[in-house]
Scaffold this active site. Structure first.
Site, mmCIF file in Angstrom:
data_model
loop_
_atom_site.group_PDB
_atom_site.id
_atom_site.type_symbol
_atom_site.label_atom_id
_atom_site.label_comp_id
_atom_site.label_asym_id
_atom_site.label_seq_id
_atom_site.Cartn_x
_atom_site.Cartn_y
_atom_site.Cartn_z
ATOM 1 N N ASP A 344 0.834 -1.189 0.000
ATOM 2 C CA ASP A 344 0.000 0.000 0.000
ATOM 3 C C ASP A 344 0.879 1.253 0.000
ATOM 4 O O ASP A 344 1.871 1.328 0.738
ATOM 5 C CB ASP A 344 -0.886 -0.036 1.253
ATOM 6 C CG ASP A 344 -1.766 1.172 1.382
ATOM 7 O OD1 ASP A 344 -2.654 1.357 0.538
ATOM 8 O OD2 ASP A 344 -1.556 1.958 2.344
ATOM 9 N N GLU A 381 1.720 -0.368 -5.035
ATOM 10 C CA GLU A 381 0.762 0.693 -5.346
ATOM 11 C C GLU A 381 1.623 1.944 -5.529
ATOM 12 O O GLU A 381 2.157 2.479 -4.547
ATOM 13 C CB GLU A 381 -0.248 0.879 -4.220
ATOM 14 C CG GLU A 381 -1.290 1.947 -4.543
ATOM 15 C CD GLU A 381 -2.259 2.195 -3.397
ATOM 16 O OE1 GLU A 381 -3.459 2.336 -3.665
ATOM 17 O OE2 GLU A 381 -1.805 2.275 -2.243
#
Length: 697
Positions: A344, A381
Site C-alpha cells: 500500500d 501501489e
C-alpha cells in the site's frame, strides 16, 4: 502467583520467542531509559508482574524467563522523557503492544486513557495523561507458530500465467450460503470457496489487509468500523476478527488449503504508516516505545510528516524500523507460507531522508538483495499524497505495479470519450511508455478495471456518480471522477435495453482486460455482477454494501468470465513477458504487432490522431526475441469496436491457413467457428477475437 525469575537472554530475535524451556523477550528503543515487561493473568484482566528487562545490547532491551509458555499474555511499558517539542512521547502509564507480537487478544477499546496526553487540555499533546491504559488495550500473546505443513508447496505460478483476484476475507465469504465460519480465514479455506476459485481459473488471491488493524475512533463513534483494514496495529499478528477460535494456525490452514488448490496467497500490506495517527492520536505501541525512531518527524519534531494522509509516516530510513519491516515480510513468507505482497502507498516506502522518491531507496535495496523475498511476488501501489508522489513505472524490478492508467483508459474508451484509440492501444500492449525500461517485462503492469477502492464493475456501468452517503461524510469522500456511465438510468433498472447494454459493456471491459498484455487483476464479486449500490469508498461498510452478494449471481456473466480466463491460459500470445513493438522476428521475418483499420489498411499517424475513431484492430504474434520453443501459435487478431456496427476486413491469411472466431462479446455463447470470408460483420459496442489456424487443423 509464580515468582518468575529473569536473566539476560538475547538481543535476537526481536519479539517474544519460545525455545521449548522459556521465553526470550527483546524490544527495540533508542531513547528509553528503561523498559518494563508486563505479564497478565490468563483472562487478561490482571497485571500479575511488572519486570524490568535487565539487559541492553545497543538499542535492544531484552530478558529471558525460564518456564514461561506459549499463551502467556504480555505487554510493555517504556520509561523516558515526555518532551513532544523534542519528538519524545514516553509515558509508562500506557501499556504498549509488542511490535513483533505474533498474536493479539483483540482490539483497543476507545477511551481517552489510550492517549498519552490529556484530551481537552490547552495545547493538548504537550500535557501528560497519567491514567493506566491497560484496561482498554489488547494483550500481546506468546506464540509458538510451528505448524504441520505436510507436503505444502507454493504453487510458484509464473507471473506471465498469473491472474490475480483481489478479495476481502469477510467481504467475500460473509454472505455465501454454503460457507462454514463465514467471515474468517477458515471460511475462505472452505470447500465451496475453493471450488468457486478453481472453476473461475484465478491463480492468486490478493487479500486486503489481514495484519491486525485498528477500528478508527471517528468511525466507531458513528456506528461504523474499519472494514478494509488500512490502519495496521501489528505487523506480525493476523487480525483477531478473522480468527474463528483465536488460533493463528487458522491462517496457516487457509494458506495450505489454497495452495492445495493451486492458488497463491498475496497479502496487501501497509508498511507506510501505523494506526497511531498524528500527535493527537493514541499511544498503542510504536509512539510509546520510541517516537523519534519509528516515525518521520517534521522540522518541528512535535509534528509528523504525513505523506500517507493518515497522520504519520513510518521512518524506513532508520535501520531498526526497516529491520522490523523486513522481519515481518520474511515471517509471513517463511512461517505463514504466503506467496507475495501488495504494498500500500509504496511510493512512501521509497522516500529518502529528505523526502524524495528513489528506486534505490533503502527499502528497495533491502528487498532486492533478500534471498527469501526475491522468491515471491512483489506488487507496488505506485503513489502516495506526498510531493512527487505519483511514480507509476518508476519502481525497480522485480516489482509489479498497479496501473491506474489502464483502468481509466479502458473505462474512457468504452464510455465513448473522444480520442481514446491510441490510449487503448498502449494499454493493450502492456503500457510500454511506463514499463519498457530497465529490463522490466510486460507483466510489470498489473492491469485492472476495478479494485476495492472505487466502483465495482457493475457499478461502473450503472452509476454516473458516487453514492457514499452511508459513510456519514456527506458524500464528500471517495473519487469524484470514475469514468463511469449509467447507460441512461442511475442505479438498478428493469429496462431490458438498459440491462442488456450494461451486460454488453461489462463483457467488453472484461474481454479487454483479459486480452491485454500485462498481469490481469479482477475484483472479487465482479464475476458475479456484485454491486455496492454506487458506493465507491466502502472502507467502513462491514455490511451488505461491502459484502459480496452471492444471491444475485449473474450466471451468464460468470460463465463468460470463466471462458475468458481459460482462453487466456491457453494462448501464450496474450501473456508475453517481452513487449510487442512491431519488430520483425528473426525466425520468420514477420512482425510481432500490426494495427489495422476496419478497411484492412494499416493505421497511420493521421488515424491515431482522430478524435472520432471508435474502432481498433490489432494483430499480435509472439514478440521478437522470444525463444523458438515458446512460439506455439501463429497469430491472434482482435477488434475493439466502441462505435457502430461495421464490416471489418481480416488480415490476409497465408495459404492453407484460416481465421477462427473464438470470442464475440455480442454473442457470448457462440462456439468457435471458422470464418470463410475476408470480411467479418462486427456488432456495435463489441470485442472480437480470432486465431490464425491451419485450415486442416
Amino acid at each position: 502467583m509464580t515468582n518468575w525469575t529473569i536473566s539476560a537472554g538475547h538481543a535476537a530475535p526481536l519479539g517474544a520467542t519460545f525455545d521449548g524451556e522459556g521465553v526470550n523477550f527483546a524490544v527495540f528503543s533508542v531513547h528509553a531509559s528503561k523498559v518494563a515487561l508486563c505479564l497478565f493473568s490468563p483472562d487478561g484482566k490482571r497485571e500479575t508482574h511488572r519486570i524490568e528487562l535487565p539487559e541492553r545490547d545497543g538499542d535492544v532491551w531484552h530478558g529471558y524467563i525460564p518456564g514461561l509458555r506459549p499463551g502467556q499474555l504480555y505487554g510493555y511499558r517504556a520509561h523516558g522523557p515526555y518532551a513532544p517539542a523534542e519528538g519524545q512521547r514516553f509515558n509508562p502509564s500506557k501499556l504498549l503492544m509488542d511490535p513483533y507480537a505474533k498474536r493479539l487478544t483483540g482490539h483497543p477499546v476507545w477511551h481517552d486513557a489510550l492517549m498519552g496526553y490529556t484530551v481537552g487540555a490547552p495545547e493538548a499533546d504537550l500535557s501528560l495523561d497519567p491514567r493506566d491504559s491497560a484496561p482498554y488495550m489488547p494483550r500481546s500473546v506468546v506464540e509458538d507458530p510451528s505448524f504441520a505443513w505436510g507436503d505444502d508447496h507454493p504453487p510458484g505460478t509464473p507471473v506471465s500465467r498469473s491472474i490475480i483476484y483481489e478479495a476481502h476475507v469477510k467481504g467475500l465469504t460473509r454472505q455465501h450460503p454454503g460457507v462454514p465460519n463465514p467471515g474468517t480465514f477458515l471460511g475462505l479455506a472452505s470447500e465451496p470457496m475453493l471450488e468457486h476459485l478453481q472453476k473461475l481459473g484465478i491463480t492468486a488471491i490478493e487479500l486486503l489487509p489481514v495484519q491486525a488493524f485498528l477500528n478508527d475512533r471517528f468511525l466507531v463513534e458513528k456506528g461504523l468500523v474499519n472494514f478494509w483494514g488500512y490502519q495496521t496495529l501489528g505487523f506480525f499478528a493476523p487480525d483477531p476478527r478473522y480468527l474463528s477460535a483465536g488460533n493463528i494456525a487458522e491462517f496457516q490452514h487457509m494458506v495450505a488449503r489454497l495452495h492445495s488448490a493451486g492458488i497463491e496467497v498475496i497479502l496487501d500490506v501497509v508498511y507506510n504508516h501505523t494506526c497511531e495517527g498524528n500527535e493527537l492520536g493514541p499511544t498503542l505501541s510504536f509512539r510509546g516505545l520510541d517516537n523519534r525512531s519509528y516515525y518521520r518527524l517534521a522540522e518541528d519534531p512535535r509534528r509528523y510528516i504525513n505523506d500517507t494522509g493518515t497522520g504519520n509516516t513510518l521512518n524506513l530510513n532508520h535501520p531498526m524500523v526497516l529491520r522490523m519491516v523486513m522481519d515481518s515480510l520474511r515471517y509471513w513468507v517463511e512461517v505463514m507460507h504466503v506467496d507475495g505482497f501488495r504494498f500500500d502507498l509504496c511510493a512512501t516506502l521509497g522516500r529518502r531522508v529528505r523526502g524524495g522518491f528513489s528506486s534505490s531507496a533503502s527499502f528497495f535495496d533491502a528487498i532486492r538483495q533478500d534471498p527469501v523475498l526475491t522468491r515471491v511476488k512483489l506488487i507496488a501501489e505506485p503513489w502516495d499524497i506526498g510531493p512527487g508522489g505519483y511514480q507509476l513505472g518508476a519502481f525497480p524490478p522485480p516489482f509489479l505495479e498497479w496501473n491506474d492508467k489502464y483502468r481509466d483508459g479502458v473505462r474512457r474508451f468504452w464510455r465513448g470519450d473522444a480520442g481514446q484509440v491510441s490510449e487503448l492501444a498502449d494499454r493493450l500492449t502492456g503500457s510500454a511508455r511506463q514499463f519498457d525500461h530497465s529490463g522490466r517485462p510486460a507483466t510489470s503492469s498489473v492491469n485492472f478495471l476495478t479494485a476495492h477502492d472505487g466502483f465495482t464493475l457493475m457499478d461502473t456501468v450503472s452509476y454516473a456518480a458516487k453514492h457514499n452517503d452511508a459513510n456519514g461524510e456527506g458524500n464528500r469522500d471517495g473519487h469524484s471522477e470514475n469514468f463511469s456511465d449509467n447507460m441512461g438510468v442511475e442505479g438498478p433498472s428493469d429496462d431490458p435495453a438498459i440491462t442488456a447494454a450494461r451486460a454488453q459493456r461489462r463483457r467488453n471491459m472484461l474481454a479487454t482486460l483479459l486480452l491485454s498484455q500485462g498481469t490481469p487483476m479482477l475484483l472479487a464479486g465482479d464475476e458475479l455482477g456484485n454491486s455496492q449500490s454506487g458506493n465507491n469508498n466502502a472502507y467502513c461498510q462491514d455490511n451488505p454494501i461491502g459484502w459480496v452478494d452471492w444471491q444475485g449471481v449473474d450466471p451468464d456473466f460468470l460463465d463468460f468470465t470463466r471462458r475468458l480466463i481459460a482462453l487466456r491460459r491457453t494462448h501464450p500470445i496474450l501473456r508475453q513477458k517481452r513487449f510487442l513493438h512491431s519488430r520483425q522476428r528473426l525466425l520468420d521475418g514477420l512482425g510481432d504487432l500490426f494495427w489495422w483499420r476496419p478497411d484492412g489498411g494499416a493505421m497511420t499517424l493521421a488515424d491515431w490522431a482522430r478524435d472520432d475513431l471508435r474502432v481498433l484492430g490489432v494483430e499480435m504474434r509472439i514478440a521478437s526475441g522470444t525463444p523458438a520453443y515458446a512460439q506455439r501459435e501463429e497469430a491472434l487478431f482482435m477488434i475493439f469496436n466502441g462505435g457502430e456496427a461495421l464490416p471489418v476486413k481480416l488480415p490476409k491469411a497465408p495459404a492453407d491457413w484460416c481465421w477462427r472466431l473464438h470470442i464475440d462479446t455480442d454473442r457470448p455463447g457462440l462456439a468457435p467457428q471458422i470464418i470463410r470470408n475476408d470480411k467479418l460483420p462486427v456488432a456495435a459496442q463489441s470485442v472480437v477475437l480470432l486465431e490464425l489456424e491451419r485450415a486442416d487443423g
